[in-house]
Design an enzyme around this catalytic site. Structure first.
Site, PDB file in Angstrom:
ATOM      1  N   VAL B 134     -30.387 -20.562 106.241  1.00  0.00           N
ATOM      2  CA  VAL B 134     -30.429 -20.233 104.708  1.00  0.00           C
ATOM      3  C   VAL B 134     -31.156 -21.210 104.054  1.00  0.00           C
ATOM      4  O   VAL B 134     -31.119 -22.368 104.253  1.00  0.00           O
ATOM      5  CB  VAL B 134     -28.584 -20.550 104.100  1.00  0.00           C
ATOM      6  CG1 VAL B 134     -28.707 -20.014 102.772  1.00  0.00           C
ATOM      7  CG2 VAL B 134     -27.897 -19.677 105.108  1.00  0.00           C
ATOM      8  N   ILE B 138     -34.079 -26.378 102.322  1.00  0.00           N
ATOM      9  CA  ILE B 138     -32.977 -26.827 101.443  1.00  0.00           C
ATOM     10  C   ILE B 138     -31.564 -27.119 101.932  1.00  0.00           C
ATOM     11  O   ILE B 138     -31.205 -26.340 102.814  1.00  0.00           O
ATOM     12  CB  ILE B 138     -32.877 -25.904 100.398  1.00  0.00           C
ATOM     13  CG1 ILE B 138     -34.183 -25.456  99.584  1.00  0.00           C
ATOM     14  CG2 ILE B 138     -31.836 -26.118  99.364  1.00  0.00           C
ATOM     15  CD1 ILE B 138     -34.176 -24.374  98.503  1.00  0.00           C
ATOM     16  N   LYS B 207     -28.450 -14.068 104.403  1.00  0.00           N
ATOM     17  CA  LYS B 207     -28.296 -15.594 103.902  1.00  0.00           C
ATOM     18  C   LYS B 207     -27.114 -15.490 102.601  1.00  0.00           C
ATOM     19  O   LYS B 207     -26.094 -16.342 102.977  1.00  0.00           O
ATOM     20  CB  LYS B 207     -29.620 -15.983 103.201  1.00  0.00           C
ATOM     21  CG  LYS B 207     -30.710 -15.967 104.409  1.00  0.00           C
ATOM     22  CD  LYS B 207     -31.930 -16.537 103.843  1.00  0.00           C
ATOM     23  CE  LYS B 207     -33.098 -16.483 104.867  1.00  0.00           C
ATOM     24  NZ  LYS B 207     -34.431 -16.552 104.263  1.00  0.00           N
TER      25      LYS B 207
END
Lengths: 428, 428
Positions: B134, B138, B207
């Site tokens: 995902v 990040i 995601k």
């Protein structure tokens, strides 16, 4: 289900009460997520008989946080008192010595005594967690210590003091002088008991020093942070920076260079349309840069009951889940002594000064810049006020040594009505 | 020091090679941070004799990832092959059945089979980690599962497909049609083998479904995601949205409402000066909202060797450190079956249509809106092109039911030259 995780909470201010509320209101959620109940056994605060808006009679009371830290019926000592020394330090040391894990929101304590406390925790096989100490609700300690642990961290930056950001944005939006907004912030209860912790950049510097230790694997070195507060920022600085497309932010930057660890916390100009430039009020933003991941930006509330309690809870939940990571991401005894270096990376600068109304005055300033090897990107001269004219210059990138040489040369020209203002420009 | 953590890596594309490089280059850093060496024991990929720019002869080779997953000399199976079924699924199941932890970057696999795999992992007392699945580099899975675990999550939003964001921003900056930029992206290798995974919003939908499961404690429900791709977005949509101060982004939104779990992934308009509006190219942004923490925004590279390998490494490092959190943040057997609900939250909408040059034409459209209870915030009519005039309307907040009623009424008016375009406006 595992046995309950038993907390002793010292300090029942905004954050402490926030934590109590979450534990009372979300018992099922927390047990679901951790596989065990999280319960409060005992509490401590300065005054006992005060209505804090949440029932506290279920919990044992200790007048002395050190006594709380010693209790046999707690597993985790949650230190939410604040203060770098005194009871917070004594109680934290006692907790570790008595086999308790520690969760704290206390940046001052860790910035000044983090190395000794981390070593004490390690010797006792306990952990100290401090997500709430940096940037409020933003899970930045976790992102840096765990999420980016496969990176060599190259730089850490951030706006991490909401009070300063409130003052600076409020000065601009309301057109008020520093002193007026400072007084407002004081009335609103935004300032620490010692306001210099906020406006002097000390609180933000504490936070930067903690992130540096994790990022670069070095002992916390708060003394190595070059600190400059926002007290000298005037409404003229703000307005004239705005004229050139910038905003002023109290920005921290830490990076490891060939000469050592550079850490500074100082007012900087940032483009007004940039994410940092658009940061309003009490919001914090942290930028983490790693050799693999590139740039990660995190934004969120830097203070307040809910956000800070959320961060405290994440540490408590980690402990309940059995997550045990060294305080600064690697064993404290393996942290290197940082050689602190004066921040030297090149940057453009914003210069503001009052030029006396003399023939050749501007030529002398321009010559001083040229001799220091600094070239001018943009310049603006305004109409004379009395016998001096305000001048703004944005330079191309230059070193701090060159800038200082130019400022020294300015002083020799005798064409400035007052000390010039020089503020670094950062593009984020 | 603990014994080494031994990895078997299946899949040596961009991400797999990135992981191998980090493990080779950062051996000391990783051992410092985890207290144990992290080593690669064996690898597997489709073709063996291909120069991947990194020495691979130190590692045992398996042609079959399932055989790799069974090896006695690995502790963690690192699945970087991709594909929701076939070898990736078979090898992951085999790894869990053989007592290995699993680290994967495979969103399709988890979006379709996450519940069964998480239950299998739990039964075997193993973990599945998927930070890289995902939003690339990040650390959003960690932020949500651990950093915000003290919150009831109220909403998750994000731009999580860099290819779509590249196409949309490139259309705008170069003034090119969708098909032209699609072809460019194809040439640059930005598209999945099946491009519909990207431009149809499926990859981003996978995601979102994974984040929803963590956020709301529900079984992954990819089928419950209302999907709309970017294929129908024209350069006119983009230009005329820009005229009104907006940009078009493929935006995912998930929230739990009284009627059930709403998940949608669709093109939305966002203000061009907002953080989401300013997101360029392959950058991703995820917004997490919790009842305590408020809004947390995370931004970073959504793809690429370094960022994705960084995310894979964070999972491997967590396992090396003994961090064991259930796949979706709580035991899989305790995840609720989500009731999926059609997204219904009120929002302003952007409407674009071609109005025929007939007296009273605009009045009929305005009346249709009025009868549906929709009021107009801003409207713009352009000069006629042939016998129709382009009209843009930004409405005030309205429900989707009201919008659909108005669109149905539009069809009855016979004053539109073509199907109207309606795009939701989100303010982030």
């Amino acid at each position: 289900m595992l046995p309950p995780l038993r907390l002793g909470i010292a300090g029942l201010g905004t954050v402490g009460v926030g934590v109590v509320k979450i534990i009372r209101q979300k018992a099922n959620l927390l047990a679901d997520r951790t596989g065990r109940p999280i319960v409060i056994t005992a509490i401590s605060a300065r005054t006992r008989d005060k209505d804090r808006g949440v029932p506290l009679t279920d919990y044992a009371w200790e007048d002395d946080p050190v006594a709380l830290a010693k209790r046999d019926d707690i597993d985790v000592f949650v230190e939410l008192m604040g203060g770098s020394d005194g009871p917070a330090k004594a109680a934290t040391e006692t907790a570790l010595a008595n086999g308790k894990d520690v969760v704290t929101a206390n940046k001052a304590l860790l910035a000044l005594h983090g190395q000794a406390l981390a070593e004490a925790a390690e010797s006792a096989d306990q952990v100290i967690r401090f997500e709430a100490a940096v940037a409020g609700g933003i899970p930045v300690v976790k992102a840096l210590t765990e999420g980016l642990a496969g990176n060599d961290i190259t730089r850490v930056m951030g706006v991490m003091n909401g009070t300063c950001n409130y003052i600076l944005t409020r000065m601009q939006s309301a057109g008020l002088a520093y002193d007026e907004v400072f007084e407002e912030a004081n009335q609103l209860g935004y300032l620490e008991a010692d306001p210099n912790l906020d406006v002097g950049g000390i609180d933000a510097g504490h936070k930067l020093a903690l992130l540096s230790a994790i990022a670069f694997g070095t002992k916390v070195d708060f003394k190595g942070v070059e600190l400059e507060g926002i007290q000298r920022i005037t409404i003229d600085d703000i307005n004239q920076a705005a004229d050139m497309g910038y905003r002023i932010k109290l920005l921290g930057v830490a990076q490891m260079t060939g000469r050592g660890l550079e850490q500074r916390m100082s007012p900087c100009l940032v483009p007004d349309s940039s994410p940092l430039g658009q940061l309003e009020g009490g919001t914090n933003m942290v930028v983490l840069e790693g050799d693999q991941v590139g740039q990660i930006v995190l934004r969120g509330a830097g203070a307040g009951e809910g956000p800070t309690a959320s961060a405290v809870m994440s540490d408590i939940i980690d402990i309940a889940r059995g997550i045990r990571v060294p305080t600064f991401g690697k064993p404290a005894k393996g942290l290197a002594q940082a050689t602190s270096a004066k921040a030297s990376a090149s940057a453009p600068y914003y210069l503001r000064f009052q030029l006396l109304d003399k023939p050749g005055a501007l030529a002398k300033i321009a010559a001083s810049l040229g001799q220091a090897g600094i070239s001018i990107d943009r310049m603006r001269q305004y109409s004379h006020e009395a016998d001096a004219a305000p001048v703004l210059i944005v330079t191309h990138k230059t070193t701090r040594d060159a800038l200082e040489a130019a400022l020294a040369a300015f002083a020799e020209t005798n064409v400035l009505a007052a000390e010039p203002v020089a503020i670094r420009i950062e593009a984020v």
